[in-house]
Design a protein around this motif. Structure first.
Motif, PDB file in Angstrom:
ATOM      1  N   ASP A 184      44.188  38.770 104.943  1.00  0.00           N
ATOM      2  CA  ASP A 184      43.671  39.504 103.974  1.00  0.00           C
ATOM      3  C   ASP A 184      43.029  40.622 104.058  1.00  0.00           C
ATOM      4  OD1 ASP A 184      44.614  37.432 102.302  1.00  0.00           O
ATOM      5  OD2 ASP A 184      42.847  36.688 101.798  1.00  0.00           O
ATOM      6  N   GLN A 185      42.173  40.803 105.049  1.00  0.00           N
ATOM      7  CA  GLN A 185      41.614  42.223 105.379  1.00  0.00           C
ATOM      8  C   GLN A 185      42.596  42.952 106.249  1.00  0.00           C
ATOM      9  OE1 GLN A 185      38.991  40.492 108.164  1.00  0.00           O
ATOM     10  NE2 GLN A 185      37.089  41.101 106.928  1.00  0.00           N
ATOM     11  N   HIS A 186      43.548  42.461 106.791  1.00  0.00           N
ATOM     12  CA  HIS A 186      44.673  43.428 107.384  1.00  0.00           C
ATOM     13  C   HIS A 186      45.594  43.936 106.228  1.00  0.00           C
ATOM     14  CE1 HIS A 186      48.780  44.172 109.104  1.00  0.00           C
ATOM     15  NE2 HIS A 186      49.118  42.776 108.803  1.00  0.00           N
ATOM     16  N   LEU A 187      45.913  43.155 105.211  1.00  0.00           N
ATOM     17  CA  LEU A 187      46.876  43.576 104.300  1.00  0.00           C
ATOM     18  C   LEU A 187      46.027  44.569 103.253  1.00  0.00           C
ATOM     19  CD1 LEU A 187      48.917  40.326 103.374  1.00  0.00           C
ATOM     20  CD2 LEU A 187      49.674  42.321 104.685  1.00  0.00           C
ATOM     21  N   GLU A 188      44.872  44.122 102.996  1.00  0.00           N
ATOM     22  CA  GLU A 188      44.126  45.311 102.272  1.00  0.00           C
ATOM     23  C   GLU A 188      44.100  46.666 102.610  1.00  0.00           C
ATOM     24  OE1 GLU A 188      39.410  45.603 100.519  1.00  0.00           O
ATOM     25  OE2 GLU A 188      39.926  43.999 101.828  1.00  0.00           O
ATOM     26  N   LYS A 189      43.766  46.653 104.105  1.00  0.00           N
ATOM     27  CA  LYS A 189      43.841  48.113 104.672  1.00  0.00           C
ATOM     28  C   LYS A 189      45.422  48.767 104.380  1.00  0.00           C
ATOM     29  CE  LYS A 189      44.157  50.325 109.167  1.00  0.00           C
ATOM     30  NZ  LYS A 189      44.146  50.131 110.710  1.00  0.00           N
ATOM     31  N   PHE A 190      46.404  47.506 104.744  1.00  0.00           N
ATOM     32  CA  PHE A 190      47.739  48.321 104.472  1.00  0.00           C
ATOM     33  C   PHE A 190      47.800  48.914 103.329  1.00  0.00           C
ATOM     34  CE2 PHE A 190      51.964  47.385 103.185  1.00  0.00           C
ATOM     35  CZ  PHE A 190      52.730  48.182 104.072  1.00  0.00           C
ATOM     36  N   ARG A 191      47.435  48.103 102.369  1.00  0.00           N
ATOM     37  CA  ARG A 191      47.891  48.519 100.807  1.00  0.00           C
ATOM     38  C   ARG A 191      46.916  49.812 100.393  1.00  0.00           C
ATOM     39  NH1 ARG A 191      47.411  42.592  99.826  1.00  0.00           N
ATOM     40  NH2 ARG A 191      49.654  41.899  99.498  1.00  0.00           N
ATOM     41  N   ARG A 192      45.810  49.932 101.119  1.00  0.00           N
ATOM     42  CA  ARG A 192      45.137  50.981 100.709  1.00  0.00           C
ATOM     43  C   ARG A 192      45.636  52.370 101.516  1.00  0.00           C
ATOM     44  NH1 ARG A 192      42.430  54.164  97.181  1.00  0.00           N
ATOM     45  NH2 ARG A 192      40.869  55.112  98.087  1.00  0.00           N
ATOM     46  N   CYS A 193      46.314  52.227 102.537  1.00  0.00           N
ATOM     47  CA  CYS A 193      46.844  53.433 103.012  1.00  0.00           C
ATOM     48  C   CYS A 193      47.957  53.666 102.264  1.00  0.00           C
ATOM     49  CB  CYS A 193      47.420  52.886 104.556  1.00  0.00           C
ATOM     50  SG  CYS A 193      46.207  52.841 105.954  1.00  0.00           S
ATOM     51  N   LEU A 194      48.756  52.617 101.756  1.00  0.00           N
ATOM     52  CA  LEU A 194      49.986  53.230 100.770  1.00  0.00           C
ATOM     53  C   LEU A 194      49.769  54.058  99.661  1.00  0.00           C
ATOM     54  CD1 LEU A 194      52.581  50.247 100.905  1.00  0.00           C
ATOM     55  CD2 LEU A 194      52.314  51.627 102.696  1.00  0.00           C
ATOM     56  N   ALA A 195      48.322  53.907  99.172  1.00  0.00           N
ATOM     57  CA  ALA A 195      47.906  54.850  98.205  1.00  0.00           C
ATOM     58  C   ALA A 195      47.721  56.281  98.610  1.00  0.00           C
ATOM     59  CB  ALA A 195      46.496  54.448  97.616  1.00  0.00           C
ATOM     60  N   PHE A 196      47.802  56.461  99.719  1.00  0.00           N
ATOM     61  CA  PHE A 196      47.584  57.797 100.072  1.00  0.00           C
ATOM     62  C   PHE A 196      49.083  58.645 100.706  1.00  0.00           C
ATOM     63  CE2 PHE A 196      43.489  56.600 100.148  1.00  0.00           C
ATOM     64  CZ  PHE A 196      42.678  57.843  99.865  1.00  0.00           C
ATOM     65  N   SER A 197      50.213  58.055 100.390  1.00  0.00           N
ATOM     66  CA  SER A 197      51.358  58.314 100.691  1.00  0.00           C
ATOM     67  C   SER A 197      51.608  59.969 100.126  1.00  0.00           C
ATOM     68  CB  SER A 197      52.614  57.424 100.251  1.00  0.00           C
ATOM     69  OG  SER A 197      53.654  58.187 100.563  1.00  0.00           O
ATOM     70  N   ALA A 198      52.243  60.870 100.755  1.00  0.00           N
ATOM     71  CA  ALA A 198      52.476  62.175 100.274  1.00  0.00           C
ATOM     72  C   ALA A 198      53.282  62.149  99.140  1.00  0.00           C
ATOM     73  CB  ALA A 198      53.073  63.038 101.538  1.00  0.00           C
ATOM     74  N   GLN A 199      54.305  61.237  99.142  1.00  0.00           N
ATOM     75  CA  GLN A 199      55.191  61.231  98.103  1.00  0.00           C
ATOM     76  C   GLN A 199      55.184  59.695  97.486  1.00  0.00           C
ATOM     77  OE1 GLN A 199      58.322  63.100 100.529  1.00  0.00           O
ATOM     78  NE2 GLN A 199      58.826  63.931  98.428  1.00  0.00           N
TER      79      GLN A 199
END
Length: 456
Positions: free
Chosen positions: A404-419
């Motif tokens: 859950d912690q691993h996927l929470e980090k991953f999902r937060r990262c996607l929110a910062f995509s340039a596009q």
């Protein structure tokens, strides 16, 4: 037999079936983690300028994560490697102090594109041997950093992974290592100054790895003692070293299984301090306004890497490598987020007032490459001194993140995509990583990471 020959034998002789389950599982986790971090890195300041330059380096062929752009393979490896490391959020081998995946994965996926596809099992095997080379070179060192090891050692790991996927034979792979030595670069000056050029040094070595593999087929007589020679990699870039134990362990000690996550988007050396103040706040319930000062006692490498004084005008790259800033933001918010290194918050007066009262001190540890133990003491205005200590930091393989912690980090990262990514990109990337070894063609990973919609 030279070290290059022994590395090459390991790289070409390893089969997917030889890999322990722990290595396959680590590949699933850290491929997804790396892609997420690289996607988030697409929106970091300076990216548009680098993309503009890299777009002139050849015909477009390979996707850039978090962007619609496609670049020539070396240029795409350059951009993706920069994006992976530009927020200090990418995984690493702690004992080696090498962020190996930042160079190895971008080069490997670019190589897969160049050859017209590769299976998931082939990618995992290539990553495993590439990491063995990159982390192995770090483990061989008996001195502290003289050059920026994630870039210099990472480049040789990238050669290993890309060369295997591109089908180089042993003489060509040995030649590729020699070409890489001729191109290896990256000093610690950018780290010392907190310069945003720091992650570009990994990118240069990832780009060079693909060029080294290409030039290895030209038939030039290559240097033989690439790693152990009097002017080879280890003597020049590391100084005192002991490579034989690393070579002897090839095929039995798989370095990818020893990787640590980055639970916080700052230099790994700050993570003990961050975890310590979070744990003490959770236990004792104090707020930032009650803190008089904070002490972090840690090995000398921690002091060297992140013990710098906070500066209002320093910018994000400096702040990511500043224990005082990271601890102060954590005390204020109870957590540390990607947003803490963007915009006006970097010059917040309250943050810097608190950061000026955070001190990082050498605890006398003699290992020049040690990142732990770390001890945190929070002194409150009411006179209490609260103590916390860790022998290994959070997300070390002995203290792994939960799924859950691993996927929470991953999902937060996607929110910062340039596009913006395709609506199904998040789900498809997770599902694909979970069955990575079953994939027929890993080019799908790059397609999804670039934000393109793909039918299930």
């Amino acid at each position: 037999m030279s070290a290059a020959t022994r590395f090459a034998d390991h790289i070409l002789g390893t089969r997917f079936a030889d890999l322990p389950p722990a290595v396959v599982q680590a590949a699933r986790v850290f491929v997804l983690d790396s892609l997420g971090v690289g996607i988030a890195g697409s929106s970091v300041e300076g990216g548009e300028g680098l993309l503009g330059v890299a777009s002139g380096w050849g015909s477009p062929a390979v996707a850039v994560w978090g962007r619609s752009a496609r670049l020539a393979a070396p240029a795409a490896a350059f951009m993706n490697a920069w994006q992976m490391h530009n927020q200090e959020y990418d995984c690493l081998h702690e004992a080696a102090v090498v962020h190996a995946m930042a160079a190895v994965l971008p080069a490997a996926l670019a190589a897969a594109e160049l050859r017209g596809g590769a299976s998931g099992a082939e990618l995992i095997a290539a990553l495993a041997v590439g990491v063995d080379v990159a982390a192995g070179l770090g483990l061989a060192s008996r001195t502290g950093f003289r050059f920026f090891r994630p870039g210099t050692a990472g480049g040789f790991g990238a050669v290993a992974a890309a060369g295997r996927l591109l089908g180089l034979d042993r003489p060509a792979l040995e030649a590729a290592f020699a070409w890489q030595l001729a191109q290896t670069s990256g000093t610690m000056q950018a780290h010392t100054e907190g310069s945003p050029i720091l992650p570009v040094q990994i990118a240069f070595n990832a780009r060079a790895a693909l060029q080294s593999c290409e030039m290895a087929t030209l038939g030039f007589a290559a240097a033989r003692e690439v790693f152990e020679g009097p002017y080879g990699y280890l003597a020049l870039f590391e100084g005192a070293h002991e490579l034989e134990p690393v070579l002897a362990a090839l095929g039995s000690d798989w370095r990818l299984a020893d990787f640590s996550h980055k639970p916080f988007p700052a230099g790994r050396a700050t993570h003990g301090g961050i975890e310590g103040v979070r744990a003490l706040q959770a236990e004792h319930g104090f707020v930032a306004a009650e803190v008089a000062r904070v002490e972090v006692m840690a090995p000398p490498l921690i002091v060297r890497l992140v013990g710098r004084s906070p500066r209002l005008d320093a910018g994000a790259s400096y702040a990511r490598l500043c224990m005082a800033y990271a601890v102060a933001r954590t005390l204020q918010n109870g957590a540390l987020d990607l947003a803490d290194f963007r915009g006006a918050v970097l010059a917040d007066p309250a943050t810097h007032d608190l950061a000026s009262r955070v001190e990082t001190r050498d605890d006398g540890t003699t290992d020049p490459n040690a990142l732990a133990p770390q001890t945190v003491v929070v002194h409150l205005r009411d006179g209490r001194a609260l103590h916390w200590r860790c022998e290994t930091m959070l997300a070390h393989p002995s203290r792994p993140l939960t799924r859950d912690q691993h996927l929470e980090k991953f999902r937060r990262c996607l929110a910062f995509s340039a596009q913006p990514l395709a609506a199904n990109a998040e789900t498809r990337l997770i599902e694909t990583a979970d069955r990575l070894e079953e994939m027929a063609d890993v080019r799908l990973l790059a397609t999804l990471a670039a934000g393109r919609a793909v039918e299930a």
